[in-house]
Design a protein around this motif. Sequence first.
Motif, PDB file in Angstrom:
ATOM      1  N   ARG A  19      25.648 -13.983 -66.333  1.00 30.35           N
ATOM      2  CA  ARG A  19      26.142 -15.208 -65.710  1.00 30.35           C
ATOM      3  C   ARG A  19      25.924 -15.121 -64.203  1.00 30.35           C
ATOM      4  O   ARG A  19      26.135 -14.072 -63.588  1.00 30.35           O
ATOM      5  CB  ARG A  19      27.654 -15.363 -65.967  1.00 30.35           C
ATOM      6  CG  ARG A  19      28.009 -15.764 -67.365  1.00 30.35           C
ATOM      7  CD  ARG A  19      27.953 -17.257 -67.582  1.00 30.35           C
ATOM      8  NE  ARG A  19      28.895 -18.002 -66.750  1.00 30.35           N
ATOM      9  CZ  ARG A  19      29.079 -19.310 -66.863  1.00 30.35           C
ATOM     10  NH1 ARG A  19      28.401 -20.015 -67.758  1.00 30.35           N
ATOM     11  NH2 ARG A  19      29.925 -19.940 -66.072  1.00 30.35           N
ATOM     12  N   ALA A  20      25.511 -16.234 -63.585  1.00 25.08           N
ATOM     13  CA  ALA A  20      25.420 -16.272 -62.129  1.00 25.08           C
ATOM     14  C   ALA A  20      26.803 -15.986 -61.563  1.00 25.08           C
ATOM     15  O   ALA A  20      27.797 -16.535 -62.044  1.00 25.08           O
ATOM     16  CB  ALA A  20      24.934 -17.640 -61.673  1.00 25.08           C
ATOM     17  N   CYS A  21      26.867 -15.105 -60.563  1.00 18.38           N
ATOM     18  CA  CYS A  21      28.170 -14.728 -60.009  1.00 18.38           C
ATOM     19  C   CYS A  21      28.490 -15.619 -58.806  1.00 18.38           C
ATOM     20  O   CYS A  21      28.120 -15.308 -57.669  1.00 18.38           O
ATOM     21  CB  CYS A  21      28.175 -13.254 -59.621  1.00 18.38           C
ATOM     22  SG  CYS A  21      29.837 -12.687 -59.214  1.00 18.38           S
ATOM     23  N   MET A  22      29.174 -16.729 -59.095  1.00 20.07           N
ATOM     24  CA  MET A  22      29.507 -17.691 -58.042  1.00 20.07           C
ATOM     25  C   MET A  22      30.845 -17.319 -57.407  1.00 20.07           C
ATOM     26  O   MET A  22      31.858 -17.190 -58.092  1.00 20.07           O
ATOM     27  CB  MET A  22      29.593 -19.098 -58.633  1.00 20.07           C
ATOM     28  CG  MET A  22      28.297 -19.597 -59.251  1.00 20.07           C
ATOM     29  SD  MET A  22      26.895 -19.585 -58.093  1.00 20.07           S
ATOM     30  CE  MET A  22      27.455 -20.778 -56.870  1.00 20.07           C
ATOM     31  N   VAL A  23      30.810 -17.127 -56.088  1.00 21.58           N
ATOM     32  CA  VAL A  23      32.015 -16.755 -55.338  1.00 21.58           C
ATOM     33  C   VAL A  23      32.120 -17.671 -54.117  1.00 21.58           C
ATOM     34  O   VAL A  23      31.325 -17.549 -53.181  1.00 21.58           O
ATOM     35  CB  VAL A  23      31.969 -15.277 -54.891  1.00 21.58           C
ATOM     36  CG1 VAL A  23      33.216 -14.922 -54.082  1.00 21.58           C
ATOM     37  CG2 VAL A  23      31.835 -14.349 -56.087  1.00 21.58           C
ATOM     38  N   GLY A  24      33.023 -18.602 -54.162  1.00 20.96           N
ATOM     39  CA  GLY A  24      33.210 -19.498 -53.023  1.00 20.96           C
ATOM     40  C   GLY A  24      31.999 -20.365 -52.722  1.00 20.96           C
ATOM     41  O   GLY A  24      31.738 -20.687 -51.562  1.00 20.96           O
ATOM     42  N   GLY A  25      31.248 -20.724 -53.754  1.00 20.78           N
ATOM     43  CA  GLY A  25      30.081 -21.586 -53.579  1.00 20.78           C
ATOM     44  C   GLY A  25      28.796 -20.833 -53.298  1.00 20.78           C
ATOM     45  O   GLY A  25      27.740 -21.440 -53.133  1.00 20.78           O
ATOM     46  N   VAL A  28      26.348 -14.574 -55.582  1.00 20.36           N
ATOM     47  CA  VAL A  28      26.296 -13.197 -55.116  1.00 20.36           C
ATOM     48  C   VAL A  28      25.555 -12.362 -56.163  1.00 20.36           C
ATOM     49  O   VAL A  28      25.855 -12.468 -57.355  1.00 20.36           O
ATOM     50  CB  VAL A  28      27.736 -12.654 -54.926  1.00 20.36           C
ATOM     51  CG1 VAL A  28      27.726 -11.180 -54.557  1.00 20.36           C
ATOM     52  CG2 VAL A  28      28.468 -13.472 -53.864  1.00 20.36           C
ATOM     53  N   PRO A  29      24.577 -11.533 -55.750  1.00 20.10           N
ATOM     54  CA  PRO A  29      23.855 -10.716 -56.719  1.00 20.10           C
ATOM     55  C   PRO A  29      24.801  -9.798 -57.485  1.00 20.10           C
ATOM     56  O   PRO A  29      25.599  -9.081 -56.875  1.00 20.10           O
ATOM     57  CB  PRO A  29      22.899  -9.889 -55.857  1.00 20.10           C
ATOM     58  CG  PRO A  29      22.798 -10.632 -54.573  1.00 20.10           C
ATOM     59  CD  PRO A  29      24.106 -11.328 -54.377  1.00 20.10           C
ATOM     60  N   SER A  30      24.723  -9.845 -58.818  1.00 21.93           N
ATOM     61  CA  SER A  30      25.628  -9.042 -59.641  1.00 21.93           C
ATOM     62  C   SER A  30      25.122  -9.048 -61.071  1.00 21.93           C
ATOM     63  O   SER A  30      24.602 -10.059 -61.541  1.00 21.93           O
ATOM     64  CB  SER A  30      27.043  -9.660 -59.598  1.00 21.93           C
ATOM     65  OG  SER A  30      27.886  -9.067 -60.565  1.00 21.93           O
TER      66      SER A  30
END
Length: 159
Positions: A19-25, A28-30
């Motif tokens: 899953r794409a790691c969305m943090v505050g819009g 983040v690579p993860s």
Amino acid sequence: MSELRIGLGIDLHRLAPGRACMVGGIEVPSPVGPAGHSDGDAVLHAACDACLGAAGMEDLGTLFPDSDAAHAGRRSADFCHEVRRRLEGAGWCVLSMDVVVETEQPRLRAWRDTVRASLAALFGVDAGAVNLKGKSGEGMDAVGRGEALRATAVVLLGR
Ligand code: MG
């Protein structure tokens, strides 16, 4: 500003591989990212709920129910735009925002300023009035076992 209100928002999402790691819009690579009906951005969900709570409005889950297919895969930034529209319609602006992200991975230190800038832009607040802190779960609970990411946000509104 004659009226000030504080709001609190908390959100937790399960972490899943791929899953794409969305943090505050920000993506983040993860190797894992937050699962969810939308893009799973727990920071934005917590921040929106903090704003809505401070303004005495319906919470995010009521405004954008995950039972509604229209919100499937939706960008959480869209939720922020709608929340901001509602706040501004009631005369509120966000004066400050403080966010804690608890997760084992990804480590957010290198992304802190980027996420702060994103939150500032989304909520129309000065970047100097937005803070973001990353914490680990000390191996204790779902966060500590690396199964989930939890975000907590406090906002101050003024009008
Ligand atoms: Mg959520």
